[in-house]
Design an enzyme around this catalytic site. Structure first.
Site, PDB file in Angstrom:
ATOM      1  N   GLU A   1      34.885  31.115  14.078  1.00 48.67           N
ATOM      2  CA  GLU A   1      35.795  29.996  14.394  1.00 48.67           C
ATOM      3  C   GLU A   1      35.650  29.602  15.845  1.00 48.67           C
ATOM      4  O   GLU A   1      35.359  30.467  16.682  1.00 48.67           O
ATOM      5  CB  GLU A   1      37.265  30.443  14.284  1.00 48.67           C
TER       6      GLU A   1
ATOM      7  N   LYS B   1      36.847  29.111  19.545  1.00 52.33           N
ATOM      8  CA  LYS B   1      37.876  29.846  20.309  1.00 52.33           C
ATOM      9  C   LYS B   1      38.631  28.839  21.176  1.00 52.33           C
ATOM     10  O   LYS B   1      38.101  28.318  22.152  1.00 52.33           O
ATOM     11  CB  LYS B   1      37.217  30.925  21.168  1.00 52.33           C
TER      12      LYS B   1
ATOM     13  N   ASP C   1      41.006  27.177  23.833  1.00 56.41           N
ATOM     14  CA  ASP C   1      41.464  27.545  25.176  1.00 56.41           C
ATOM     15  C   ASP C   1      42.922  27.142  25.295  1.00 56.41           C
ATOM     16  O   ASP C   1      43.262  26.084  25.819  1.00 56.41           O
ATOM     17  CB  ASP C   1      40.602  26.794  26.204  1.00 56.41           C
TER      18      ASP C   1
ATOM     19  N   TYR D   1      45.314  32.006  13.276  1.00 58.04           N
ATOM     20  CA  TYR D   1      44.010  32.648  13.072  1.00 58.04           C
ATOM     21  C   TYR D   1      44.038  34.141  12.762  1.00 58.04           C
ATOM     22  O   TYR D   1      42.995  34.744  12.548  1.00 58.04           O
ATOM     23  CB  TYR D   1      43.076  32.390  14.252  1.00 58.04           C
TER      24      TYR D   1
ATOM     25  N   LYS E   1      31.150  33.770  24.210  1.00 57.88           N
ATOM     26  CA  LYS E   1      31.595  32.764  25.171  1.00 57.88           C
ATOM     27  C   LYS E   1      30.496  31.761  25.504  1.00 57.88           C
ATOM     28  O   LYS E   1      29.314  32.106  25.517  1.00 57.88           O
ATOM     29  CB  LYS E   1      32.048  33.457  26.478  1.00 57.88           C
TER      30      LYS E   1
ATOM     31  N   CYS F   1      38.718  47.729  59.545  1.00 57.48           N
ATOM     32  CA  CYS F   1      39.622  47.060  58.605  1.00 57.48           C
ATOM     33  C   CYS F   1      40.354  45.926  59.327  1.00 57.48           C
ATOM     34  O   CYS F   1      40.966  46.167  60.372  1.00 57.48           O
ATOM     35  CB  CYS F   1      40.613  48.087  58.060  1.00 57.48           C
TER      36      CYS F   1
ATOM     37  N   CYS G   1      44.327  46.821  59.645  1.00 58.43           N
ATOM     38  CA  CYS G   1      44.918  47.876  60.482  1.00 58.43           C
ATOM     39  C   CYS G   1      43.997  48.316  61.604  1.00 58.43           C
ATOM     40  O   CYS G   1      44.417  49.078  62.478  1.00 58.43           O
ATOM     41  CB  CYS G   1      45.305  49.082  59.628  1.00 58.43           C
TER      42      CYS G   1
ATOM     43  N   CYS H   1      38.574  51.067  53.939  1.00 55.66           N
ATOM     44  CA  CYS H   1      39.393  51.343  55.123  1.00 55.66           C
ATOM     45  C   CYS H   1      39.903  52.773  55.020  1.00 55.66           C
ATOM     46  O   CYS H   1      40.430  53.170  53.981  1.00 55.66           O
ATOM     47  CB  CYS H   1      40.564  50.356  55.152  1.00 55.66           C
TER      48      CYS H   1
ATOM     49  N   CYS I   1      47.604  51.933  56.708  1.00 49.95           N
ATOM     50  CA  CYS I   1      47.126  50.545  56.696  1.00 49.95           C
ATOM     51  C   CYS I   1      48.157  49.672  55.976  1.00 49.95           C
ATOM     52  O   CYS I   1      48.480  49.933  54.813  1.00 49.95           O
ATOM     53  CB  CYS I   1      45.776  50.477  55.964  1.00 49.95           C
TER      54      CYS I   1
HETATM   55  N1  5U1 Z   1      39.928  31.539  16.850  1.00 52.39           N
HETATM   56  C1  5U1 Z   1      40.394  32.690  17.292  1.00 52.39           C
HETATM   57  N2  5U1 Z   1      40.774  32.909  18.557  1.00 52.39           N
HETATM   58  N3  5U1 Z   1      41.187  34.199  18.598  1.00 52.39           N
HETATM   59  C2  5U1 Z   1      41.686  34.928  19.643  1.00 52.39           C
HETATM   60  N4  5U1 Z   1      40.564  33.804  16.558  1.00 52.39           N
HETATM   61  C3  5U1 Z   1      41.056  34.743  17.359  1.00 52.39           C
HETATM   62  N5  5U1 Z   1      41.403  36.023  17.094  1.00 52.39           N
HETATM   63  C4  5U1 Z   1      41.903  36.770  18.091  1.00 52.39           C
HETATM   64  C5  5U1 Z   1      42.054  36.226  19.394  1.00 52.39           C
HETATM   65  C6  5U1 Z   1      42.595  37.071  20.490  1.00 52.39           C
HETATM   66  O1  5U1 Z   1      42.289  38.050  17.888  1.00 52.39           O
HETATM   67  C7  5U1 Z   1      42.142  38.594  16.563  1.00 52.39           C
HETATM   68  C8  5U1 Z   1      40.793  39.199  16.417  1.00 52.39           C
HETATM   69  C9  5U1 Z   1      43.232  39.604  16.372  1.00 52.39           C
END
Ligand code: 5U1
Length: 690
Positions: free
Chosen positions: A126, A128, A130, A237, A325, A419, A422, A437, A443
């Site tokens: 899937e 990921k 943000d 998810y 990533k 340092c 200090c 240090c 310090c």
């Molecule tokens: N898409 C997705 N993002 N994500 C983040 N799935 C997913 N699964 C996660 C996390 C932290 O954790 C499970 C593996 C439990």
């Protein structure tokens, strides 16, 4: 140890100018963090700024005027959320960056599960997102709790706010089990983010740095009506705690989530084998810019839930999932200066002060340079144009220097031998990359950093006593050592009299401190700030020694490396010689002994029960040798540890049991010679069942 020297005097005019510059920068970051929920630098970078300001004020006390950022308690964060403990910890994911790391992930799984070469491995892949991880708990089909991830063990209660999201069902469609916990990500689409920022600008309000910060700001609102007005979305998810088995595979589980009314990512795909995962990664990478939400990679999860269960977890991440990533985002900017940050164990870390530049939606003005070797290796010089990169929440880094743009008069950087906080010698011990240090608790930078660590979330976690308060209380001599925190009640009047404090806030702080006068042993050990002793090691020590007194006495005894006390410490799985030496050195430092003695007078340190287990192997030390045919060596080790046993790699008098598969040789012989029990794989399997 060499004596602390006074630093070379900085001209007052220079110091004043530097102070004004730092104050303006910190005030800007305070605004971004507290009022706008949109920090532009990492916590570590912010801490470094404050440490520099504090060091400057220590040298020139006249600069610590009432309006210095060092004197102000930051504006109250939009907090006020109750804390909620997660029934099952919300762990993070291990990361892969290169294709081969994904292939290795599959190889590890195959080995762990002892899969036949003919057996294929199915995954769900899937994007990921943000965004902000969230846990939603439903009881009898109704949403009863929503919590942020927080530190993974404890998050913030944002139930009322999450109820306002259209994507989050308040009641579940279809039959749902009595109790289910659904995990996923709150996010904002790029389109909604731009529209929100345009509305904010029109109304004269602050804008957000990126969709992630906008989503976080939306979730962490005191007034749910404000959350409701923010265009927040949710993708489910994963499962947390479940009262019933719902599916055999993760794929089926996602389908159930859809049935109940949760959106799941429509691009989730079932893939067979690592090469299919890599093809998915490439496909999503190509689509990334056209997706209407920010993603920082893709996640791969083993599809079969029974395999997920067998694979279990290692440290803070599941063995059955990994995040692949995308490469870090890069930009070019000028290196204005190199400053030195002093950490809690005295490590001098060089920090690049950069002309602010936007890297993938975040303004970056500082980057880590790691250590002297790194600066020399890259030949980074003040005045250079440098390429920087940031990946996710990682502190930005300098990748390379654009040599064509180097000023003609530039000089190689000379790392300081003293340092900056200090003035004590900063030495580099053989085999170490860092200069350190030698000032210890003398310090100021180390003393303050250690106090911050002491009260940090995983350690004493005192509500209302954050890093800023530590700096301020330290500067004003209310807190000089950890035990002073527990004597603050005697200084209540002085706290009430401080700017930004009153009777109510002071009473609240003192009550929060009282609540921590009793502390679990693992948190206590972590709080001490011993080099190389993080949460996992502190837990190992606490479990192994059980009580504070036995741990402390054993550590004192371990100073003599020839004793059983040292050998026992060194033999703990996960604690090597280097860590053992750091612990012993810490315990033998006179200042540290004073700190411990003072804390003992103030605290009740609760014993830590060994892992609760009724298994016959709980508390025993096991050695595996030879080939195990039914389960892989890693799975056997994980199973033994889950049952409360310790797994060692060599046989000694301390070994209780040897599991010998076909081909066992010298270890079996050693066990027989020492009279240690030896069992075969069938007997082991029976033991492993419970
Ligand atoms: N898409 C997705 N993002 N994500 C983040 N799935 C997913 N699964 C996660 C996390 C932290 O954790 C499970 C593996 C439990």
């Amino acid at each position: 140890m060499s004596k602390a020297k006074k630093p070379a005097a900085t001209g007052l005019a220079d110091a004043r100018a530097e102070h004004a510059r730092l104050s303006a920068e910190i005030a800007g970051h305070d605004r971004a963090y507290y009022q706008e929920d949109a920090p532009v630098i990492s916590d570590a970078a912010y801490d470094a700024l404050k440490a520099r300001l504090l060091a400057l004020e220590l040298r020139c006390p006249e600069l610590a005027t009432a309006d210095s950022p060092s004197q102000l308690v930051g504006a109250a964060p939009a907090s006020g959320f109750a804390k909620l403990r997660h029934a099952v910890p919300m762990l993070s994911l291990d990361n892969a960056f290169a294709d081969d790391e994904v292939r290795d992930f599959e190889a590890r799984i195959r080995k762990f599960l002892k899969l036949d070469t003919a057996e294929s491995v199915a995954y769900v892949a899937e994007p990921k997102i943000d965004g902000l991880s969230m846990s939603l708990t439903y009881e009898h089909g109704r949403l009863v709790r929503a919590a942020t991830r927080g530190d993974g063990s404890e998050g913030e209660d944002v139930t009322e706010n999450l109820r306002t999201l259209k994507d989050v069902p308040v009641t579940l469609r279809k039959d749902a089990p009595d109790a289910i916990e659904v995990r996923g990500e709150v996010y904002m689409t790029k389109h909604d983010f731009l529209a929100l920022n345009a509305r904010q600008a029109e109304a004269g309000e602050k804008s957000f740095a990126n969709p992630r910060n906008a989503a976080a700001g939306g979730v962490r609102q005191i007034d749910p009506n404000v959350t409701a007005s923010r265009p927040l979305r949710f993708f489910a998810y994963a499962a947390g705690l479940m009262s019933a088995k719902l599916a055999d595979t993760h794929w089926q589980f996602l389908e159930r989530l859809n049935d109940w009314g949760f959106p799941t990512n429509p691009r989730a795909t079932r893939c067979i084998g690592a090469e299919a995962l890599l093809a998915f990664y490439a496909r999503i990478g190509d689509l990334r810019a056209s997706l209407d939400y920010d993603i920082d990679g893709v996640v791969y999860k083993i599809d079969r839930l029974d395999w997920q269960e067998r694979l279990g977890f290692v440290a803070r991440a599941p063995r059955w999932a990994i995040a692949h990533k995308f490469p870090a985002e890069r930009a070019t900017t000028r290196l204005n200066a190199i400053t030195i940050q002093v950490g809690r164990t005295g490590t001098l870390t060089p920090v690049a002060e950069l002309a602010p530049v936007n890297v993938g939606g975040v303004v970056v003005s500082r980057a880590t340079l790691h250590n002297a070797d790194e600066i020399a290796r890259k030949d980074v010089r003040v005045g250079d144009t440098v390429v920087i990169q940031r990946a996710g929440d990682v502190i930005p880094q300098i990748v390379s220097v654009v040599l064509e743009k180097r000023p003609q008069d530039s000089r190689p950087y000379v790392f300081p031998g003293i340092c900056p906080a200090c003035g004590a010698d900063a030495v580099r011990e053989a085999g170490e990359v860092a200069r350190r240090c030698v000032g210890g608790l003398i310090c100021p930078a180390q003393a303050v950093e250690r106090l911050k660590h002491f009260v940090a979330r995983d350690a004493f976690d005192i509500d209302g006593l954050g890093k800023k308060h530590i700096e301020e209380f330290w500067r004003d001599k209310l807190i000089q050592a950890p035990a002073d925190i527990f004597r603050l009640h005697a200084r209540k009047d002085a706290i009430v009299a401080r700017k930004g404090w009153d009777e109510i806030s002071a009473s609240k702080l003192l009550a929060a401190i009282e609540a921590r006068r009793s502390i679990a042993l693992d948190r206590f050990i972590l709080a001490l700030g011993i080099r190389q002793v993080g949460q996992a090691t502190a837990r190992l020590l606490a479990r192994d020694y059980g009580s504070y007194a036995s741990w402390r006495d054993a550590m004192f005894a371990a100073a003599d490396r020839e004793t059983g006390a040292y050998q026992r410490l060194d033999a703990i799985e996960g604690i090597g010689e280097a860590v053992a030496d750091d612990i012993v050195a810490f315990m033998h430092d006179r200042h540290n002994r004073d700190v411990l003695a003072a804390l003992e007078r103030e605290l009740t340190i609760a014993d830590m029960a060994p892992v609760a287990s009724t298994s016959a192997i709980a508390g025993k030390t096991i050695v595996f040798t030879g080939t195990l045919t039914g389960m892989g060596r890693s799975e056997a080790k994980a199973r033994a540890e889950a049952l409360g046993a310790k797994v060692a790699s060599s046989v000694s008098k301390a070994t209780d049991l040897v599991v010998a598969g076909p081909g066992a040789g010298s270890k079996r012989k050693a066990a027989e010679a020492l009279g240690v029990a030896v069992i075969d794989e069938d007997e082991w399997r029976k033991l492993a069942e419970g």
